[in-house]
Design a protein around this motif. Sequence first.
Motif, mmCIF file in Angstrom:
data_model
loop_
_atom_site.group_PDB
_atom_site.id
_atom_site.type_symbol
_atom_site.label_atom_id
_atom_site.label_comp_id
_atom_site.label_asym_id
_atom_site.label_seq_id
_atom_site.Cartn_x
_atom_site.Cartn_y
_atom_site.Cartn_z
ATOM 1 N N GLY A 1 0.799 -1.202 0.000
ATOM 2 C CA GLY A 1 0.000 0.000 0.000
ATOM 3 C C GLY A 1 0.840 1.262 0.000
ATOM 4 N N SER A 2 0.159 2.385 0.145
ATOM 5 C CA SER A 2 0.809 3.688 0.069
ATOM 6 C C SER A 2 0.356 4.592 1.198
ATOM 7 N N LEU A 3 1.236 5.492 1.581
ATOM 8 C CA LEU A 3 0.946 6.562 2.519
ATOM 9 C C LEU A 3 1.714 7.794 2.083
ATOM 10 N N THR A 4 1.194 8.952 2.423
ATOM 11 C CA THR A 4 1.902 10.197 2.195
ATOM 12 C C THR A 4 2.032 10.942 3.511
ATOM 13 N N LEU A 5 3.252 11.236 3.893
ATOM 14 C CA LEU A 5 3.531 11.989 5.100
ATOM 15 C C LEU A 5 3.705 13.460 4.765
ATOM 16 N N SER A 6 3.345 14.306 5.705
ATOM 17 C CA SER A 6 3.519 15.740 5.556
ATOM 18 C C SER A 6 4.329 16.284 6.718
ATOM 19 N N CYS A 7 5.132 17.282 6.441
ATOM 20 C CA CYS A 7 5.898 17.981 7.461
ATOM 21 C C CYS A 7 5.674 19.468 7.271
ATOM 22 N N ALA A 8 5.000 20.073 8.220
ATOM 23 C CA ALA A 8 4.727 21.501 8.175
ATOM 24 C C ALA A 8 5.749 22.236 9.028
ATOM 25 N N ALA A 9 6.459 23.159 8.421
ATOM 26 C CA ALA A 9 7.489 23.927 9.107
ATOM 27 C C ALA A 9 6.991 25.336 9.389
ATOM 28 N N SER A 10 7.359 25.835 10.549
ATOM 29 C CA SER A 10 7.025 27.204 10.913
ATOM 30 C C SER A 10 8.199 27.827 11.655
ATOM 31 N N GLY A 11 8.171 29.121 11.801
ATOM 32 C CA GLY A 11 9.269 29.833 12.416
ATOM 33 C C GLY A 11 10.187 30.412 11.362
ATOM 34 N N ASN A 12 11.486 30.287 11.583
ATOM 35 C CA ASN A 12 12.483 30.855 10.685
ATOM 36 C C ASN A 12 12.752 29.913 9.514
ATOM 37 N N THR A 13 11.728 29.682 8.722
ATOM 38 C CA THR A 13 11.842 28.707 7.633
ATOM 39 C C THR A 13 12.750 29.179 6.510
ATOM 40 N N GLY A 14 13.001 30.465 6.419
ATOM 41 C CA GLY A 14 13.880 30.976 5.388
ATOM 42 C C GLY A 14 15.326 30.551 5.555
ATOM 43 N N SER A 15 15.689 30.072 6.728
ATOM 44 C CA SER A 15 17.064 29.659 6.996
ATOM 45 C C SER A 15 17.321 28.193 6.685
ATOM 46 N N ILE A 16 16.324 27.460 6.241
ATOM 47 C CA ILE A 16 16.467 26.029 5.983
ATOM 48 C C ILE A 16 17.328 25.806 4.744
ATOM 49 N N ILE A 17 18.344 24.979 4.886
ATOM 50 C CA ILE A 17 19.191 24.583 3.766
ATOM 51 C C ILE A 17 18.732 23.254 3.189
ATOM 52 N N VAL A 18 18.502 22.298 4.065
ATOM 53 C CA VAL A 18 18.086 20.963 3.669
ATOM 54 C C VAL A 18 16.950 20.533 4.575
ATOM 55 N N ILE A 19 15.956 19.905 4.000
ATOM 56 C CA ILE A 19 14.884 19.326 4.787
ATOM 57 C C ILE A 19 14.718 17.886 4.348
ATOM 58 N N GLY A 20 14.471 17.022 5.308
ATOM 59 C CA GLY A 20 14.387 15.622 4.950
ATOM 60 C C GLY A 20 13.610 14.797 5.941
ATOM 61 N N TRP A 21 13.536 13.524 5.615
ATOM 62 C CA TRP A 21 12.859 12.544 6.437
ATOM 63 C C TRP A 21 13.847 11.497 6.920
ATOM 64 N N TYR A 22 13.725 11.143 8.162
ATOM 65 C CA TYR A 22 14.476 10.066 8.777
ATOM 66 C C TYR A 22 13.483 9.103 9.421
ATOM 67 N N ARG A 23 13.942 7.899 9.711
ATOM 68 C CA ARG A 23 13.066 6.952 10.370
ATOM 69 C C ARG A 23 13.833 6.139 11.396
ATOM 70 N N GLN A 24 13.121 5.683 12.397
ATOM 71 C CA GLN A 24 13.710 4.897 13.461
ATOM 72 C C GLN A 24 12.759 3.775 13.844
ATOM 73 N N ALA A 25 13.202 2.556 13.626
ATOM 74 C CA ALA A 25 12.449 1.384 14.021
ATOM 75 C C ALA A 25 12.820 1.010 15.448
ATOM 76 N N PRO A 26 11.968 0.262 16.141
ATOM 77 C CA PRO A 26 12.282 -0.134 17.516
ATOM 78 C C PRO A 26 13.622 -0.850 17.610
ATOM 79 N N GLY A 27 14.460 -0.406 18.533
ATOM 80 C CA GLY A 27 15.756 -1.013 18.736
ATOM 81 C C GLY A 27 16.788 -0.670 17.690
ATOM 82 N N LYS A 28 16.471 0.229 16.775
ATOM 83 C CA LYS A 28 17.379 0.591 15.701
ATOM 84 C C LYS A 28 17.750 2.066 15.787
ATOM 85 N N GLN A 29 18.822 2.418 15.105
ATOM 86 C CA GLN A 29 19.217 3.813 15.035
ATOM 87 C C GLN A 29 18.327 4.560 14.054
#
Length: 116
Positions: A16-44
Amino acid sequence: QVQLVESGGGLVQAGGSLTLSCAASGNTGSIIVIGWYRQAPGKQRDLVATVGSSGITNYADPVRGRFTISRDSAKNTVYLQMNSLKPEDTAVYFCNTKHWGSREYWGQGTQVTVSS
């Protein structure tokens, strides 16, 4: 300086499929890179995908070809479209921004669970 709120996680069957969203607020003009990370139980926490201010995208090997990162600069929002989901994609997914001066910010995460 930057607040990040993830949404869109949930339970989905393998394939199946899912779409995640990340809404940024504050000093968003200073962002160089934006990304997604994930962490499974017991994992980095591992990189999933990033998009830079130039628009260049980067994907981790396990998700390349299945996930797509995109951004809507006008809305200060980044998306992660996840297709062909696998049980091994199960994790908490975090939004991250990097800035000049070695500054970075994290969201609280959203749970993605993929059942077999």
